[in-house]
Design a protein around this motif. Structure first.
Motif, PDB file in Angstrom:
ATOM      1  N   ALA A 420      54.885  35.560  60.018  1.00 36.89           N
ATOM      2  CA  ALA A 420      54.922  36.145  58.577  1.00 36.89           C
ATOM      3  C   ALA A 420      56.853  36.378  58.902  1.00 36.89           C
ATOM      4  O   ALA A 420      57.860  35.170  57.626  1.00 36.89           O
ATOM      5  CB  ALA A 420      54.859  37.538  57.850  1.00 36.89           C
ATOM      6  N   VAL A 436      58.934  38.973  53.208  1.00 32.73           N
ATOM      7  CA  VAL A 436      57.223  39.225  53.322  1.00 32.73           C
ATOM      8  C   VAL A 436      57.367  40.377  52.808  1.00 32.73           C
ATOM      9  O   VAL A 436      57.427  41.718  52.100  1.00 32.73           O
ATOM     10  CB  VAL A 436      57.740  39.902  55.108  1.00 32.73           C
ATOM     11  CG1 VAL A 436      56.568  40.782  55.852  1.00 32.73           C
ATOM     12  CG2 VAL A 436      58.780  39.156  55.674  1.00 32.73           C
ATOM     13  N   TRP A 462      51.825  38.944  55.602  1.00 30.39           N
ATOM     14  CA  TRP A 462      52.216  37.438  55.028  1.00 30.39           C
ATOM     15  C   TRP A 462      53.726  36.992  53.700  1.00 30.39           C
ATOM     16  O   TRP A 462      54.252  38.418  54.525  1.00 30.39           O
ATOM     17  CB  TRP A 462      50.847  37.050  54.405  1.00 30.39           C
ATOM     18  CG  TRP A 462      50.401  38.495  52.846  1.00 30.39           C
ATOM     19  CD1 TRP A 462      51.339  37.731  51.341  1.00 30.39           C
ATOM     20  CD2 TRP A 462      49.923  39.354  52.585  1.00 30.39           C
ATOM     21  NE1 TRP A 462      50.522  38.559  50.554  1.00 30.39           N
ATOM     22  CE2 TRP A 462      49.979  39.405  51.233  1.00 30.39           C
ATOM     23  CE3 TRP A 462      49.217  40.098  53.709  1.00 30.39           C
ATOM     24  CZ2 TRP A 462      49.108  41.101  51.125  1.00 30.39           C
ATOM     25  CZ3 TRP A 462      48.433  40.908  53.252  1.00 30.39           C
ATOM     26  CH2 TRP A 462      48.996  42.206  51.881  1.00 30.39           C
ATOM     27  N   ALA A 463      53.618  36.458  53.455  1.00 26.11           N
ATOM     28  CA  ALA A 463      54.550  36.223  52.915  1.00 26.11           C
ATOM     29  C   ALA A 463      54.465  35.458  51.568  1.00 26.11           C
ATOM     30  O   ALA A 463      53.601  35.328  51.424  1.00 26.11           O
ATOM     31  CB  ALA A 463      55.665  35.135  53.691  1.00 26.11           C
ATOM     32  N   ASP A 476      50.146  32.232  53.878  1.00 28.01           N
ATOM     33  CA  ASP A 476      50.008  32.868  54.944  1.00 28.01           C
ATOM     34  C   ASP A 476      50.253  32.031  56.654  1.00 28.01           C
ATOM     35  O   ASP A 476      49.506  30.974  56.414  1.00 28.01           O
ATOM     36  CB  ASP A 476      48.478  33.655  54.567  1.00 28.01           C
ATOM     37  CG  ASP A 476      48.004  34.247  56.030  1.00 28.01           C
ATOM     38  OD1 ASP A 476      48.788  34.800  56.484  1.00 28.01           O
ATOM     39  OD2 ASP A 476      46.630  34.858  55.364  1.00 28.01           O
TER      40      ASP A 476
END
Length: 666
Positions: A420, A436, A462-463, A476
């Motif tokens: 991430a 993030v 995740w992002a 992700d």
């Protein structure tokens, strides 16, 4: 070995005090824990060797030195941690100057206080069991202190302590059920949480949580069904600011007008959270509520931030039961939908950090057309390059400030926070706003009484990246290298320890079954005890016949309960008084009978003296023998008060037989 009473009672009291102090030793400074244990060991050695207690001047010097060290360590003497430090040390010191029963009582009360303070840190089921055991031990020691003569058995004292505790249980249950819940009953403000994510993220933080199989929270659907594991995402802190080593929430959040747009149906569900270390409430994506809105939750007011998370004014350090609503991801758009000043922080990167990744991203941007195409190209690179998903990637950035470069180009081994972080830095290097997001992804496959269990090992990062006209989009990068982690909500299994390995060797399913049983018991504890609040009280009143329960009806029930309790207490005291007066009433009856027969005996004397006097007054031999038997029964070596209804019944039969032998003249 033959122990004297002093040695036995002191050893038992030291064991009880150690049990009460034990859970606090890891919370106070190391020097204080060591000093407490040394003082307890010193007291045990003095009792074992039958040596005199030390001079009070020595103890005063130790107390002054301990107070000075506490002041230097904590900065204050009046506070939760500093106070706990001093109480532990003073309790051990008090054991070294126990010269009278009043000193012992001080030890008992300090022990009870330490047991109570454990609930400032945890209200779990094991704490309740430990409390019950510790209180039983302290009450047993207190009973022994009230029996100064002879050498009473520990078993007798423990039985009396258990009986006393059992007599107080009805009152305790009544107070628990009916005492008005004004605000949170069990929660105590402060950073007492020990479970879950924090509000910052560095390399290695989430992978450390992935080794922790403790329960972080539970989720239960109130209507409909919970999302499948691949879509079971609990949104936690959103991290925008990056200094090259650590991710943090945005320092100056700016709120766009179109922050959150919701469409479609909703899912109503309930959260049961363990104590957290952070102020952000993790909820299923996505929760309704515009930035700036507030949510009153069990005495805590949550505020909706610009990052669309619910934030409390203090860490959520208590168990919470939260009814909530989620909207499916397909029906959500997170703004801004057009260029906004709040996106500046999502494009910022620290200067002179990770130059290789920044150059790589700029070259890739030149080869692609459009932001979405660039995002897909970065994800494709993760799939094709020899990246691996592991909990033990080693330390990045140990010898240089370019840890993300080392991960992306050199070792290519990492956990979700590595992917991430690198993904967001790559997008920002190409001018695409990105951030993030941390939280929990996935859950246990099996439900526990309808609750989905989410563990610390489900912690995930995740992002999110921003596209014009579409707003923030989820990505992700972990799914590109380890799709099973996301698609099935699976976490990496932590290494098996020596003890668990031995258990698995005997029965591979035993460990999982034992853990599931323990978690079910903990769930019951949280639902029935920690979760018992004002609404449950009013539901109880409805079952008792109140149509519209309120505070007045609750007060009426409390008053009636207290009145019944007082009446039962008075009745029980009357029964006990009759039991205590059994022998005086019997002796009065015998004296009255002897007087009616014409024998003059003083009423205050024992049956032995009566037998001697009536013998001189020419009383029949059976009367004398009956009085001697009564003397032996009442004051002989086998005399003891009857306990239990069977022994009291046999005692009554014996009395009737004796009385017949007395009044039956030859």
């Amino acid at each position: 070995m033959n122990w004297t009473r002093e040695q036995r009672d002191t050893g038992f009291l030291l064991a009880v005090v150690t049990t009460a102090v034990g859970p606090h030793l890891w919370r106070i400074p190391l020097w204080a824990s060591a000093l407490t244990l040394v003082l307890l060991a010193w007291r045990g050695w003095l009792a074992w060797r039958e040596r005199p207690l030390p001079s009070r001047w020595w103890l005063l010097g130790i107390a002054i030195a301990a107070a000075a060290c506490a002041k230097l360590t904590h900065g204050v003497l009046v506070g939760r941690v500093s106070g706990l430090t001093l109480v532990c040390i003073l309790l051990a010191l008090k054991l070294l100057e126990m010269h009278a029963r009043r000193d012992a009582f001080v030890v008992f009360f300090l022990g009870f206080f330490l047991v109570l303070t454990q609930f400032l840190h945890s209200q779990s089921l094991w704490v309740a069991g430990w409390t019950l055991f510790s209180v039983w031990g302290l009450l047993t020691a207190l009973v022994l202190a009230q029996m100064p003569l002879g050498q009473p058995s520990l078993r007798v004292a423990a039985r009396e302590a258990a009986r006393t505790t059992a007599l107080g249980l009805p009152l305790m249950v009544a107070l628990f059920l009916l005492f008005p819940r004004i605000g949170p009953l069990w929660g105590v403000p402060g950073q007492s949480g020990s479970t879950g994510l924090s509000e910052t993220m560095s390399f290695g933080d989430v992978s450390t949580l992935a080794l922790d199989e403790r329960v972080a929270l539970r989720v239960r659907a109130l209507d409909g069904a919970l999302p499948p594991p691949s879509q079971f995402d609990l949104r936690g802190p959103v991290l925008t600011d990056f200094d090259g080593q650590e991710w943090r929430p945005s320092a100056v959040p700016l709120i766009p007008q179109d922050a959150l747009l919701l469409e479609g149906g909703v899912l109503r569900y309930e959260l049961l959270l363990e104590p957290l270390r952070m102020t952000v409430l993790p909820v299923l994506e996505h929760s309704p509520g515009q930035p700036g809105e507030t949510w009153a939750l069990d005495g805590v007011t949550l505020r909706r931030t610009a990052d669309l998370v619910w934030m409390a004014p203090r860490p959520l350090g208590e168990t919470l039961r939260v009814p909530a609503v989620a909207v499916p991801t397909s029906g959500v758009r997170m703004g801004p939908l057009t260029e906004h000043v709040s996106l500046r922080a999502a494009r910022a990167l620290p200067a002179n950090r990770n130059p290789r990744l920044r150059a790589w991203a700029q070259d890739l941007r030149a080869q692609t057309s459009g932001d979405l195409a660039f995002v897909q190209a970065v994800l494709g690179h993760i799939r094709q390059a020899p990246f691996s998903y592991t909990l033990n990637p080693g330390v990045y950035g140990e010898f240089s400030p370019h840890g993300i470069d080392e991960f992306w180009f050199d070792r290519r081994q990492g956990f979700c926070e590595h992917y991430a972080s690198a993904f967001v830095v790559a997008l920002r290097s190409a001018g695409i706003p990105a951030r993030v997001v941390t939280g929990y992804q996935g859950r246990d496959a099996l439900l526990q009484d309808g609750w989905a269990v989410v563990r610390n090992s489900h912690a995930h990062a995740w992002a999110e990246f921003w596209l014009p006209g579409q707003g923030w989009q989820r990505a992700d990068p972990t799914a590109a290298v380890a799709p099973e982690r996301v698609e099935r909500g699976l976490a990496l299994e932590s290494p098996v320890g020596l003890f668990r390995g031995a258990v698995d060797a005997v029965n591979p399913t035993l460990w999982a079954a034992a853990r599931q049983l323990a978690e079910r018991l903990d769930l019951r504890w949280q639902q029935w005890v920690l979760g018992y609040k004002r609404d449950q009280q009013f539901q109880l009143l409805e079952r008792l016949g109140f149509e519209k329960p309120d505070w007045n009806s609750l007060g009426q029930v409390v008053a009636i309960t207290l009145g019944l309790g007082m009446a039962l207490g008075l009745a029980w005291q009357a029964v006990l008084a009759r039991r205590r007066d059994t022998w005086p009433r019997r002796l009065e009856r015998v004296h009255a009978w002897l007087t009616r027969q014409g024998w003059s005996v003083p009423p205050h004397q024992a049956p032995l003296r009566w037998a001697q006097q009536v013998q001189h007054q020419d009383a029949p031999a059976p009367v004398v023998q009956a009085l001697l038997a009564l003397e032996d029964w009442r004051y002989g070596p086998q005399a003891e008060p009857p306990r239990g209804w069977r022994r009291r019944w046999r005692e009554a039969r014996r009395w009737r037989a004796w009385w017949r032998s007395l009044v039956a003249k030859p």
